[in-house]
Design an enzyme around this catalytic site. Structure first.
Site, PDB file in Angstrom:
ATOM      1  N   LYS A  74       0.863  -1.186   0.000  1.00 54.56           N
ATOM      2  CA  LYS A  74       0.000   0.000   0.000  1.00 54.56           C
ATOM      3  C   LYS A  74       0.896   1.231   0.000  1.00 54.56           C
ATOM      4  O   LYS A  74       1.937   1.245   0.670  1.00 54.56           O
ATOM      5  CB  LYS A  74      -0.886  -0.027   1.245  1.00 54.56           C
ATOM      6  CG  LYS A  74      -1.877   1.120   1.345  1.00 54.56           C
ATOM      7  CD  LYS A  74      -2.772   0.950   2.578  1.00 54.56           C
ATOM      8  CE  LYS A  74      -3.814   2.035   2.691  1.00 54.56           C
ATOM      9  NZ  LYS A  74      -4.697   1.837   3.863  1.00 54.56           N
ATOM     10  N   SER A 149      -9.600   1.821   2.819  1.00 53.29           N
ATOM     11  CA  SER A 149      -8.739   2.604   1.970  1.00 53.29           C
ATOM     12  C   SER A 149      -7.694   1.775   1.218  1.00 53.29           C
ATOM     13  O   SER A 149      -7.087   2.287   0.276  1.00 53.29           O
ATOM     14  CB  SER A 149      -8.014   3.671   2.800  1.00 53.29           C
ATOM     15  OG  SER A 149      -7.162   3.069   3.746  1.00 53.29           O
ATOM     16  N   SER A 173      -9.780  -0.533   6.970  1.00 55.96           N
ATOM     17  CA  SER A 173      -9.197  -0.391   5.640  1.00 55.96           C
ATOM     18  C   SER A 173      -8.542  -1.626   5.045  1.00 55.96           C
ATOM     19  O   SER A 173      -8.212  -1.621   3.860  1.00 55.96           O
ATOM     20  CB  SER A 173      -8.160   0.721   5.642  1.00 55.96           C
ATOM     21  OG  SER A 173      -8.811   1.939   5.473  1.00 55.96           O
TER      22      SER A 173
HETATM   23  N1  GLN Z   1     -13.065   3.947   6.189  1.00 53.73           N
HETATM   24  C1  GLN Z   1     -12.402   4.380   7.379  1.00 53.73           C
HETATM   25  C2  GLN Z   1     -12.023   5.830   7.253  1.00 53.73           C
HETATM   26  O1  GLN Z   1     -12.380   6.402   6.292  1.00 53.73           O
HETATM   27  C3  GLN Z   1     -11.228   3.499   7.652  1.00 53.73           C
HETATM   28  C4  GLN Z   1      -9.953   3.978   7.102  1.00 53.73           C
HETATM   29  C5  GLN Z   1      -8.779   3.122   7.498  1.00 53.73           C
HETATM   30  O2  GLN Z   1      -8.921   2.088   8.144  1.00 53.73           O
HETATM   31  N2  GLN Z   1      -7.598   3.609   7.187  1.00 53.73           N
HETATM   32  O3  GLN Z   1     -11.397   6.403   8.086  1.00 53.73           O
END
Ligand code: GLN
Length: 471
Positions: A74, A149, A173
């Site tokens: 990532k 994400s 994410s």
């Molecule tokens: N969807 C969550 C957010 O927008 C999780 C993001 C993540 O785990 N980095 O913060």
């Protein structure tokens, strides 16, 4: 398509494939499926050179445990002398001077890093639509999101562009994109993996973890990357139990709880609900116990998560100021305008929204009303979660209330997007390990994921159980 390292290693031993061929095949797929937008950069030449070296070691019996594993990172995990951007314009042109601990550990065991993967900007999002480099498309249906994400990390594995990827999980994410793409996604216990070299979003929530087709690959990678690290003071100080398959841990009936409210929640798609019920029925048929419980704090999870993570983000992201590295506005003329304009032009809308929200909840007039209060409720959630785990071994829920939605469907409505995190943020608020397991599809053929959450430190038990459930 290979779905586990053991298949690859046995073909390498038999001479059915060479490592160079394997890497070339992955590169071919990456190229062919470039419209999915999973990779931001492919390390073509380097991966092939590395393959030759590992191949020699493999043939002389001197290779590390991950020989044959081709991995994507990532784009918020740093790799020495390679670009990293957190999918943001603000890090334009930036190259890392060091490698994350996880990257060093993977390479030391002869994994091959094939490229860096698209994600939501600074890992803020649930659909990969917040990337400065465009959304990642779901390989099951290209009109739909990958999840986020770690969207590129999930799609790269789903589409056969690499065997495994590393993502990060602050509120879901890793697990949510894994569930949208029909894969396993594992968020370990907070602190079990060093975050040295992970670009910080919300430091008391963030953790790195793997996305893969098989539990055995997740176990193997955990065995290698987890554990203490002197470069990360928040990493566990203790040696960890082995993550490798241990059927003893999975033997015997287990006690599962499912939170009644998760199946009654507004917005849960009927097929997701039905699959969760059928997962529960499977567990009962295997002789496990499953009970429904009530968790009255469910409605406050999203508010706590977004209060605390934005507060931490507003502080973590203050280092991106157009001064030392990355993007600097061309319209700046003095110190103040350099910072203001570089940040205004360099960050995308969601990141700005969160910085402002976080700055607000930390500001002196509102600190007690929002930030302190959210901290207190976080403690309540932790206590209540521990209480549940005194009686149960695992908590079951869907990973996400929906399957992959259409690109653009929620992007105009941040609140609807935040609600998509309802089942995953619990594990980050409380620090527990949680795994998304691919479990069937909805009637449109889109993958569904079931989440299992375990007590803090029971990562190994969770992975072993999952391995046992799918056998
Ligand atoms: N969807 C969550 C957010 O927008 C999780 C993001 C993540 O785990 N980095 O913060």
């Amino acid at each position: 398509m290979y779905t586990s390292l053991s298949q690859i290693q046995s073909d390498l031993k038999l001479g059915a494939i060479s490592l160079t061929r394997l890497v070339k095949d992955y590169l071919y797929v990456i190229n062919q499926k470039s419209s999915l937008n999973a990779f931001l950069e492919v390390y073509e030449k380097e991966a092939l050179e590395h393959a030759i070296i590992v191949e020699e070691k493999f043939n002389s019996g001197k290779a590390g445990k991950l020989a044959g594993m081709v991995i994507g990172l990532k784009d918020n995990i740093v790799y020495k002398n390679h670009k990293v951007s957190a999918s943001s314009k603000i890090l334009e042109g930036f190259e890392s001077l060091y490698s994350a601990t996880v990257v060093e550990r993977l390479i030391a065991e002869d994994a091959i890093i094939i490229g860096r993967l698209n994600c939501d900007e600074f890992a803020m999002g649930a659909s990969n639509e917040n990337s400065a480099f465009g959304p990642v498309k779901n390989a099951a249906d290209e009109t739909r999101v990958s999840g986020g994400s770690s969207g590129g990390a999930a799609v790269a594995v789903q589409a056969g562009m690499c065997l495994l990827s590393l993502g990060s999980d602050t509120g879901g994410s890793i697990r949510q994109p894994a569930s949208f793409c029909g894969l396993y996604g594992f968020k370990p216990t907070y602190g079990y993996i060093s975050r040295y070299g992970l670009i910080a979003y919300a430091s008391s929530f963030d953790i790195i973890g793997p996305i893969a087709h098989s539990i055995s690959d997740i176990q193997l990678v955990m065995e290698i990357i987890a554990g203490p690290d002197e470069n990360d003071a928040t990493a566990t100080k203790n040696g960890l139990p082995s993550f490798i398959e241990n059927t003893e841990l999975a033997q015997g009936p287990k006690k599962f709880a499912y939170i009644k409210e998760t199946l009654e929640a507004d917005g849960i798609e009927p097929d997701v609900k039905t699959q969760t019920e059928s997962f529960i029925a499977d567990l009962l048929a295997m002789g496990h116990q499953v009970e429904s419980i009530s968790f009255d704090l469910l409605p406050v999870l999203i508010p706590i998560y977004y209060t605390l993570t934005t507060a931490e983000a507003s502080s973590n992201l203050s280092r991106f100021a157009g001064m030392h590295y990355g993007f600097r506005s061309k319209n700046a003329f003095d110190l103040e305008s350099t910072i203001k304009k570089s940040r205004s032009e360099g960050f995308g809308p969601e990141v700005k929204r969160r910085i402002m929200l976080g700055t607000f909840v930390l500001s002196s007039g509102y600190y007690d009303a929002y930030y302190s209060k959210a901290q207190k409720v976080r403690r309540l959630v932790k206590n209540k979660t521990e209480e549940i785990f005194q009686k149960f071994d695992f908590i079951i829920s869907p990973t996400s209330p929906t399957t992959a939605f259409k690109i653009g469907e929620k992007s105009e409505n941040p609140l609807a997007m935040y609600l998509a995190d309802i089942f995953t943020v619990h594990a980050n608020i409380a620090g527990n390990p949680a795994l998304s397991i691919p479990y069937g599809k909805d009637r449109q053929g889109l993958p569904i994921g079931i989440q299992l959450m375990a007590p803090i430190g029971k990562d190994s038990e969770l992975l072993n159980l999952a391995e046992f459930l799918v056998k």
